[in-house]
Design a protein around this motif. Structure first.
Motif, PDB file in Angstrom:
ATOM      1  N   UNK A  47       2.766   5.771  -7.300  1.00 28.45           N
ATOM      2  CA  UNK A  47       1.716   6.457  -8.068  1.00 28.45           C
ATOM      3  C   UNK A  47       1.909   7.975  -8.006  1.00 28.45           C
ATOM      4  N   UNK A  51       0.847  -1.207   0.000  1.00 24.68           N
ATOM      5  CA  UNK A  51       0.000   0.000   0.000  1.00 24.68           C
ATOM      6  C   UNK A  51       0.880   1.254   0.000  1.00 24.68           C
ATOM      7  N   UNK A  97      -4.787  -5.870  -4.739  1.00 22.28           N
ATOM      8  CA  UNK A  97      -5.617  -5.187  -3.738  1.00 22.28           C
ATOM      9  C   UNK A  97      -4.891  -4.072  -2.989  1.00 22.28           C
ATOM     10  N   UNK A  98      -3.536  -4.130  -2.931  1.00 16.83           N
ATOM     11  CA  UNK A  98      -2.841  -3.121  -2.119  1.00 16.83           C
ATOM     12  C   UNK A  98      -1.926  -2.203  -2.927  1.00 16.83           C
ATOM     13  N   UNK A  99      -1.510  -2.620  -4.121  1.00 20.21           N
ATOM     14  CA  UNK A  99      -0.560  -1.807  -4.893  1.00 20.21           C
ATOM     15  C   UNK A  99      -1.235  -1.183  -6.123  1.00 20.21           C
ATOM     16  N   UNK A 125       2.783   1.490  -3.334  1.00 17.13           N
ATOM     17  CA  UNK A 125       1.867   1.921  -4.399  1.00 17.13           C
ATOM     18  C   UNK A 125       1.594   3.405  -4.314  1.00 17.13           C
ATOM     19  N   UNK A 126       1.443   3.888  -3.084  1.00 15.05           N
ATOM     20  CA  UNK A 126       1.169   5.310  -2.872  1.00 15.05           C
ATOM     21  C   UNK A 126       2.349   6.160  -3.360  1.00 15.05           C
ATOM     22  N   UNK A 153      -4.265  -0.667  -6.868  1.00 14.52           N
ATOM     23  CA  UNK A 153      -5.432   0.208  -6.657  1.00 14.52           C
ATOM     24  C   UNK A 153      -5.055   1.687  -6.754  1.00 14.52           C
ATOM     25  N   UNK A 154      -3.760   1.976  -6.619  1.00 18.72           N
ATOM     26  CA  UNK A 154      -3.303   3.368  -6.711  1.00 18.72           C
ATOM     27  C   UNK A 154      -3.167   3.821  -8.163  1.00 18.72           C
ATOM     28  N   UNK A 155      -3.286   2.883  -9.097  1.00 22.04           N
ATOM     29  CA  UNK A 155      -3.045   3.235 -10.504  1.00 22.04           C
ATOM     30  C   UNK A 155      -4.316   3.093 -11.345  1.00 22.04           C
ATOM     31  N   UNK A 212      -5.560  -0.990   5.119  1.00 22.42           N
ATOM     32  CA  UNK A 212      -4.663  -2.071   4.705  1.00 22.42           C
ATOM     33  C   UNK A 212      -4.796  -2.355   3.217  1.00 22.42           C
ATOM     34  N   UNK A 213      -6.011  -2.470   2.742  1.00 22.26           N
ATOM     35  CA  UNK A 213      -6.192  -2.729   1.301  1.00 22.26           C
ATOM     36  C   UNK A 213      -7.550  -2.235   0.860  1.00 22.26           C
ATOM     37  N   UNK A 214      -7.701  -2.264  -0.440  1.00 24.09           N
ATOM     38  CA  UNK A 214      -8.954  -1.787  -1.013  1.00 24.09           C
ATOM     39  C   UNK A 214      -9.542  -2.930  -1.827  1.00 24.09           C
ATOM     40  N   UNK A 235      -6.893   7.212  -1.975  1.00 24.91           N
ATOM     41  CA  UNK A 235      -5.474   7.058  -2.317  1.00 24.91           C
ATOM     42  C   UNK A 235      -4.579   7.818  -1.339  1.00 24.91           C
ATOM     43  N   UNK A 285     -13.593  -1.571  -5.596  1.00 21.55           N
ATOM     44  CA  UNK A 285     -13.219  -0.194  -5.333  1.00 21.55           C
ATOM     45  C   UNK A 285     -14.050   0.590  -4.330  1.00 21.55           C
TER      46      UNK A 285
END
Lengths: 271, 106
Positions: free
Chosen positions: A62, A55, B20-22, A58-59, B24-26, A125-127, A260, A131
């Motif tokens: 992105x 997470x 589910x965790x990475x 990714x943040x 989703x930001x894109x 923790x997750x999405x 996000x 969505x």
């Protein structure tokens, strides 16, 4: 030759049927005994450290990618920002005065978030891949109950607790298709129902046609329905749809949160 | 066989975590491509083994069921059944109407 082929085909079909029957039994057992909850909790437990790292990564990535992609419009934005900066400097002076006044009022009226509600901090923790729901690291063992409202630090409504696992909980966002609750535009005393459309979209329904509303107006929760506490920020009006033949008008709402950019959120435990 | 099974279990687990965790930001206008689904379709299109095709669908669906929070009113097994159905559908379509290059051991 033909008989051998038939036997093979028959055996294959038999195999498929056996597998499907086993699968069906497993699915039925998992759903009706509630054992699926334990399995999910186990997987969340072993995956949460990795998910937290993913997470965060990714943040960061992105943000970096978005910076590169938006390089062209950055220059234009810088010019605009310079102009805005000048304006804001002027406003800061005025706001400093207001801040002082505001702090005095807050103390007097007890408007602080922690004073208004009993809160519990939780980390995302997750999405969900659909969505419109997220997983947070507080669950039944922390005393979380289904239906509790979830907000950001800025008093923006995110949604409510759905499924509760031992150490994790699902937060159903207000943009989820299953979500609907009473809301109002405070400036005009217009009441209606906010419904989720999925993919972070919301709309404001059942607004009487004769009521005048305009874009960029803020929508907040109302006491109607009793799902959420009154006065939480929901979003701002984006577009209005009004028809002469329909008794009500509807409006699209832009949510005020961006999942996000969120790491921590607050669960309201008592309101 | 056991090695491949473990490989599939691990790969789909990692893919689902990334999903589910990475990833989703894109998202592009609220839509994130489902890489688990894409991988299952890819395996079903190009793998010569029927077992691999079905197992990838089951394990991919199983992980999606675990990590999706709000599918079909909380019905566990939704994605497993959908992906298994998709695998079967591709098998019928490819078997009857399409001829694709299959990766085979020489």
């Amino acid at each position: 030759m033909r008989t051998r082929l038939n036997i093979k085909l028959y055996q294959n079909i038999k195999k498929i049927i056996v597998i499907l029957v086993i699968l069906a039994i497993v699915v039925v057992v998992l759903n009706f005994t509630g054992f699926s909850k334990n399995i999910k909790n186990f997987f969340f437990l072993i995956s949460s450290p990795i998910q937290k790292s993913f997470w965060q990564a990714g943040k960061n990535v992105s943000g970096f990618v978005a910076g590169i992609l938006e390089a062209r419009i950055l220059k234009k934005e810088i010019d605009n920002l310079h102009f805005e900066n000048q304006e804001l400097l002027g406003q800061i002076v005025a706001l400093k005065e207001l801040k002082k006044e505001n702090e005095t009022l807050r103390e007097a009226l007890g408007l602080g978030l922690e004073k208004e509600f009993e809160l519990m901090v939780a980390q995302i923790i997750s999405k969900d891949i659909s969505q419109d729901s997220i997983l947070v690291d507080k669950g039944g063992k922390d005393g979380v109950l289904s239906g509790w409202p979830v907000i950001t630090g800025q008093k923006v409504l995110l949604g409510k607790i759905g499924q509760v696992y031992d150490r994790f909980s699902e937060v159903i966002l207000i943009s989820n298709k299953e979500s609907s609750f009473g809301a109002k535009i405070p400036e005009r005393e217009v009441d209606g129902i906010v419904k989720g459309k999925g993919s972070f979209n919301l709309y404001f329904d059942l607004i009487p046609r004769e009521k005048e509303i305009s874009e960029a107006e803020l929508v907040i929760t109302s006491v109607l329905g009793g799902v959420y506490p009154q006065g939480l920020l929901v979003g701002e009006i984006k577009t209005i749809r009004k028809s002469d033949i329909e008794p009500f008008q509807t409006a699209e709402i832009a949510p005020l949160f961006n999942v996000k950019n969120l790491d921590y959120l607050f669960i309201i435990t008592n309101f | 066989m056991i090695k491949k099974t473990l490989f599939f279990i691990l790969i789909f687990y990692i893919l689902t975590l990334i999903q589910t965790a990475f990833l989703v930001h894109f998202n592009v206008s609220g839509i994130t491509p489902n890489f688990v689904l894409i991988t299952v379709i890819f395996i079903n299109l190009f793998s010569p083994s029927h077992w691999q095709k079905a197992f990838s669908a089951v394990i991919g669906g199983f992980y999606l069921d675990i990590f999706s929070l709000n599918n079909a009113g909380g019905f566990f097994g939704f994605y497993t059944l959908i992906l298994l159905g998709l695998s079967l559908f591709l098998k019928i379509i490819l078997g009857k109407y399409v001829r694709l290059p299959v990766i085979q051991k020489i």
